[in-house]
Design a protein around this motif. Structure first.
Motif, PDB file in Angstrom:
ATOM      1  N   ALA A 168       0.830  -1.211   0.000  1.00 55.33           N
ATOM      2  CA  ALA A 168       0.000   0.000   0.000  1.00 55.33           C
ATOM      3  C   ALA A 168       0.864   1.261   0.000  1.00 55.33           C
ATOM      4  O   ALA A 168       0.537   2.250  -0.666  1.00 55.33           O
ATOM      5  N   ALA A 169       1.979   1.219   0.727  1.00 51.94           N
ATOM      6  CA  ALA A 169       2.883   2.373   0.768  1.00 51.94           C
ATOM      7  C   ALA A 169       3.565   2.598  -0.572  1.00 51.94           C
ATOM      8  O   ALA A 169       3.876   3.737  -0.941  1.00 51.94           O
ATOM      9  N   ALA A 170       3.803   1.517  -1.333  1.00 46.13           N
ATOM     10  CA  ALA A 170       4.496   1.636  -2.620  1.00 46.13           C
ATOM     11  C   ALA A 170       3.575   2.148  -3.721  1.00 46.13           C
ATOM     12  O   ALA A 170       4.046   2.735  -4.706  1.00 46.13           O
ATOM     13  N   GLU A 171       2.271   1.965  -3.570  1.00 48.87           N
ATOM     14  CA  GLU A 171       1.340   2.269  -4.669  1.00 48.87           C
ATOM     15  C   GLU A 171       1.371   3.723  -5.119  1.00 48.87           C
ATOM     16  O   GLU A 171       1.418   3.988  -6.335  1.00 48.87           O
ATOM     17  N   PRO A 172       1.348   4.717  -4.224  1.00 46.96           N
ATOM     18  CA  PRO A 172       1.376   6.109  -4.713  1.00 46.96           C
ATOM     19  C   PRO A 172       2.631   6.427  -5.520  1.00 46.96           C
ATOM     20  O   PRO A 172       2.558   7.135  -6.539  1.00 46.96           O
ATOM     21  N   GLU A 173       3.771   5.888  -5.104  1.00 50.72           N
ATOM     22  CA  GLU A 173       5.010   6.137  -5.835  1.00 50.72           C
ATOM     23  C   GLU A 173       4.986   5.449  -7.201  1.00 50.72           C
ATOM     24  O   GLU A 173       5.443   6.010  -8.206  1.00 50.72           O
ATOM     25  N   LEU A 174       4.439   4.234  -7.240  1.00 54.38           N
ATOM     26  CA  LEU A 174       4.336   3.498  -8.503  1.00 54.38           C
ATOM     27  C   LEU A 174       3.465   4.234  -9.505  1.00 54.38           C
ATOM     28  O   LEU A 174       3.746   4.229 -10.706  1.00 54.38           O
ATOM     29  N   PHE A 175       2.408   4.894  -9.023  1.00 55.04           N
ATOM     30  CA  PHE A 175       1.444   5.513  -9.931  1.00 55.04           C
ATOM     31  C   PHE A 175       1.686   7.006 -10.134  1.00 55.04           C
ATOM     32  O   PHE A 175       0.779   7.722 -10.549  1.00 55.04           O
ATOM     33  N   ARG A 176       2.901   7.455  -9.880  1.00 59.11           N
ATOM     34  CA  ARG A 176       3.235   8.824 -10.277  1.00 59.11           C
ATOM     35  C   ARG A 176       3.173   8.920 -11.790  1.00 59.11           C
ATOM     36  O   ARG A 176       3.771   8.107 -12.499  1.00 59.11           O
ATOM     37  N   ARG A 177       2.507   9.912 -12.298  1.00 53.97           N
ATOM     38  CA  ARG A 177       2.201  10.015 -13.721  1.00 53.97           C
ATOM     39  C   ARG A 177       3.462  10.036 -14.579  1.00 53.97           C
ATOM     40  O   ARG A 177       4.379  10.815 -14.345  1.00 53.97           O
ATOM     41  N   HIS A 178       3.497   9.154 -15.583  1.00 56.40           N
ATOM     42  CA  HIS A 178       4.541   9.122 -16.610  1.00 56.40           C
ATOM     43  C   HIS A 178       5.944   9.017 -15.998  1.00 56.40           C
ATOM     44  O   HIS A 178       6.881   9.676 -16.437  1.00 56.40           O
ATOM     45  N   SER A 179       6.092   8.152 -15.017  1.00 55.82           N
ATOM     46  CA  SER A 179       7.390   8.020 -14.356  1.00 55.82           C
ATOM     47  C   SER A 179       7.786   6.553 -14.248  1.00 55.82           C
ATOM     48  O   SER A 179       6.942   5.650 -14.298  1.00 55.82           O
ATOM     49  N   ASP A 180       9.088   6.337 -14.092  1.00 59.51           N
ATOM     50  CA  ASP A 180       9.606   4.994 -13.840  1.00 59.51           C
ATOM     51  C   ASP A 180       9.504   4.698 -12.344  1.00 59.51           C
ATOM     52  O   ASP A 180       9.255   5.581 -11.519  1.00 59.51           O
ATOM     53  N   TYR A 181       9.738   3.437 -12.012  1.00 55.14           N
ATOM     54  CA  TYR A 181       9.626   3.033 -10.600  1.00 55.14           C
ATOM     55  C   TYR A 181      10.551   1.846 -10.362  1.00 55.14           C
ATOM     56  O   TYR A 181      10.730   1.000 -11.235  1.00 55.14           O
ATOM     57  N   ARG A 182      11.118   1.793  -9.177  1.00 57.14           N
ATOM     58  CA  ARG A 182      11.976   0.669  -8.803  1.00 57.14           C
ATOM     59  C   ARG A 182      11.659   0.230  -7.384  1.00 57.14           C
ATOM     60  O   ARG A 182      11.455   1.057  -6.502  1.00 57.14           O
ATOM     61  N   ALA A 183      11.610  -1.085  -7.188  1.00 59.70           N
ATOM     62  CA  ALA A 183      11.372  -1.644  -5.859  1.00 59.70           C
ATOM     63  C   ALA A 183      12.306  -2.828  -5.652  1.00 59.70           C
ATOM     64  O   ALA A 183      12.883  -3.361  -6.609  1.00 59.70           O
ATOM     65  N   ALA A 184      12.452  -3.235  -4.402  1.00 58.21           N
ATOM     66  CA  ALA A 184      13.340  -4.357  -4.079  1.00 58.21           C
ATOM     67  C   ALA A 184      12.734  -5.177  -2.952  1.00 58.21           C
ATOM     68  O   ALA A 184      11.993  -4.661  -2.112  1.00 58.21           O
ATOM     69  N   VAL A 185      13.033  -6.460  -2.981  1.00 55.89           N
ATOM     70  CA  VAL A 185      12.696  -7.361  -1.879  1.00 55.89           C
ATOM     71  C   VAL A 185      14.030  -7.887  -1.361  1.00 55.89           C
ATOM     72  O   VAL A 185      14.518  -8.940  -1.802  1.00 55.89           O
ATOM     73  N   PRO A 186      14.684  -7.148  -0.458  1.00 52.60           N
ATOM     74  CA  PRO A 186      16.070  -7.463  -0.063  1.00 52.60           C
ATOM     75  C   PRO A 186      16.246  -8.878   0.474  1.00 52.60           C
ATOM     76  O   PRO A 186      17.281  -9.506   0.252  1.00 52.60           O
ATOM     77  N   ALA A 187      15.246  -9.380   1.183  1.00 58.46           N
ATOM     78  CA  ALA A 187      15.393 -10.699   1.798  1.00 58.46           C
ATOM     79  C   ALA A 187      15.614 -11.786   0.752  1.00 58.46           C
ATOM     80  O   ALA A 187      16.246 -12.807   1.034  1.00 58.46           O
ATOM     81  N   ARG A 188      15.106 -11.562  -0.453  1.00 60.78           N
ATOM     82  CA  ARG A 188      15.240 -12.556  -1.523  1.00 60.78           C
ATOM     83  C   ARG A 188      16.114 -12.057  -2.669  1.00 60.78           C
ATOM     84  O   ARG A 188      16.271 -12.750  -3.669  1.00 60.78           O
ATOM     85  N   GLY A 189      16.644 -10.863  -2.562  1.00 60.24           N
ATOM     86  CA  GLY A 189      17.475 -10.328  -3.631  1.00 60.24           C
ATOM     87  C   GLY A 189      16.720 -10.079  -4.914  1.00 60.24           C
ATOM     88  O   GLY A 189      17.296 -10.154  -6.009  1.00 60.24           O
ATOM     89  N   ILE A 190      15.428  -9.756  -4.811  1.00 58.51           N
ATOM     90  CA  ILE A 190      14.592  -9.531  -5.983  1.00 58.51           C
ATOM     91  C   ILE A 190      14.530  -8.034  -6.280  1.00 58.51           C
ATOM     92  O   ILE A 190      14.288  -7.226  -5.385  1.00 58.51           O
ATOM     93  N   SER A 191      14.741  -7.670  -7.539  1.00 58.37           N
ATOM     94  CA  SER A 191      14.595  -6.292  -7.988  1.00 58.37           C
ATOM     95  C   SER A 191      13.439  -6.223  -8.982  1.00 58.37           C
ATOM     96  O   SER A 191      13.313  -7.090  -9.851  1.00 58.37           O
TER      97      SER A 191
END
Length: 358
Positions: A168-191
């Motif tokens: 839920a916290a990531a959603e507003p950043e993900l939906f910034r208009r016409h922008s890229d987005y990056r997230a990570a799941v450090p425990a599993r090394g997932i980008s």
């Protein structure tokens, strides 16, 4: 591939079978009964010695005469044929109203999806838990590039990999208009990367320039486009030409790699409910006729598998039609359950393809 042992067995069988039969035919040509008896004896002997190297008759029949039908998934699983063609055979049903809020509906009934039990059992299809999905993608770089449909797929992925509060916290950043987005799941090394690329030329540039110059390519690459082209260009042939460029760039990205190439998926166009579209321009340009023409270009331009392309199609159109009009508020963007189905089809395809690459 035929094993060396089987090849040696076939050569030996030919020697044992045809040499004695040739000699017998020369000496016993006047006695057809004796010749037939001798030939039958030699054939049975060869069959006994060769049988360990050959598949069983039922298996041979199953693999040679497999035709998809009501029991096709079971036959596919038993004969080793890939179950990938059956991944989109999901069923939709009404869910309890409690699920409506979670999927962005205003209330009433929501829709949920599932694979038919017989198909899930035969092919091993399953909705993955957070732990299972994290294990499958352990250490992977997932890149999704495209328009708002691609963004919604990333949201479904984050909702699966992250706990509800983090998603839920990531959603507003993900939906910034016409922008890229990056997230990570450090425990599993997932980008996880989302790249805003609404036009096909954006995708071609990503493949030919950005990824080619990168020290590493994504392990999973999901691309999709067409809605912006349909709205702003409205020319199916031009869209097809652009898709051919994307396909060529994807193939050139795969060819020189010293490591296994990315798993590539193409995010298909959704079913468009014309009267629900929210602008006059959309209703004028994004109609059923145009959608069918654009879908035809996807099928014919060497982009997806079956047409010689590198991408496995994630058939959003079929899934959105199955969910129905009650699953969309604007005739174009659908509820979270649809993109959850897209995501799990992709993840199950990854399981199958990973097993085939071993």
């Amino acid at each position: 591939m035929v094993s060396a042992a089987a090849q040696a067995g076939v050569v030996a069988a030919c020697v044992v079978l045809f040499v004695p039969m040739g000699l017998a035919g020369w000496h016993l040509s006047r006695n057809k009964v004796l010749f037939f008896s001798g030939a039958l004896f030699v054939s049975l002997a060869v069959g006994v010695h060769l049988s360990p190297y050959l598949p069983s008759v039922p298996h041979l029949l199953a693999t040679s005469f497999f035709v998809p039908g009501p029991g096709a998934a079971s036959a596919a699983a038993s004969s080793g044929t890939s179950c990938v063609p059956f991944l989109h055979r999901v069923s939709w049903s009404d869910a309890a109203s409690a699920g409506a809020a979670a999927n962005g509906l205003g209330g009433g009934t929501a829709r949920t999806w599932s694979w038919p039990p017989s198909l899930a059992s035969a092919c091993g299809f399953a909705r993955l838990s957070r732990d299972d999905a994290s294990l499958l993608l352990n250490g992977s770089w997932v890149m999704v590039a495209g328009d708002s449909q691609a963004r919604l797929l990333v949201l479904a992925l984050l909702r699966l990999l992250l706990d509800p509060a983090a998603a839920a916290a990531a959603e507003p950043e993900l939906f910034r208009r016409h922008s890229d987005y990056r997230a990570a799941v450090p425990a599993r090394g997932i980008s996880v990367d989302f790249v805003w690329a609404p036009f096909e030329s954006n995708l071609t540039r990503l493949l030919r320039e950005d990824l080619r110059l990168a020290p590493r390519v994504p392990d999973v690459l999901v691309l999709g486009s067409g809605l912006w082209h349909m709205l702003h260009v409205t020319d199916a042939a031009s869209y097809g030409d652009a898709l051919a460029s994307v396909a060529g760039a994807a193939k050139s990205l795969r060819s020189p790699l010293p490591v296994p190439p990315p798993h590539m998926f193409w995010l298909g166009l959704p079913h468009l409910v014309n009267h629900m579209l929210n602008t006059d321009a959309k209703r004028a340009h994004m109609n059923g006729t145009m959608l069918r023409a654009y879908d035809h270009e996807v099928d014919q331009r060497g982009l997806v598998r079956g047409d010689g392309g590198p991408f496995l199609l994630l058939d959003v159109g079929k899934l959105t039609q199955g969910c129905g009009q009650q699953c969309t508020a604007d005739g174009m963007h659908y509820d979270g359950e649809v993109y959850d189905a897209v995501l799990h089809i992709m993840l199950n395809a990854l399981v199958i393809e990973s097993q085939q690459r071993i």
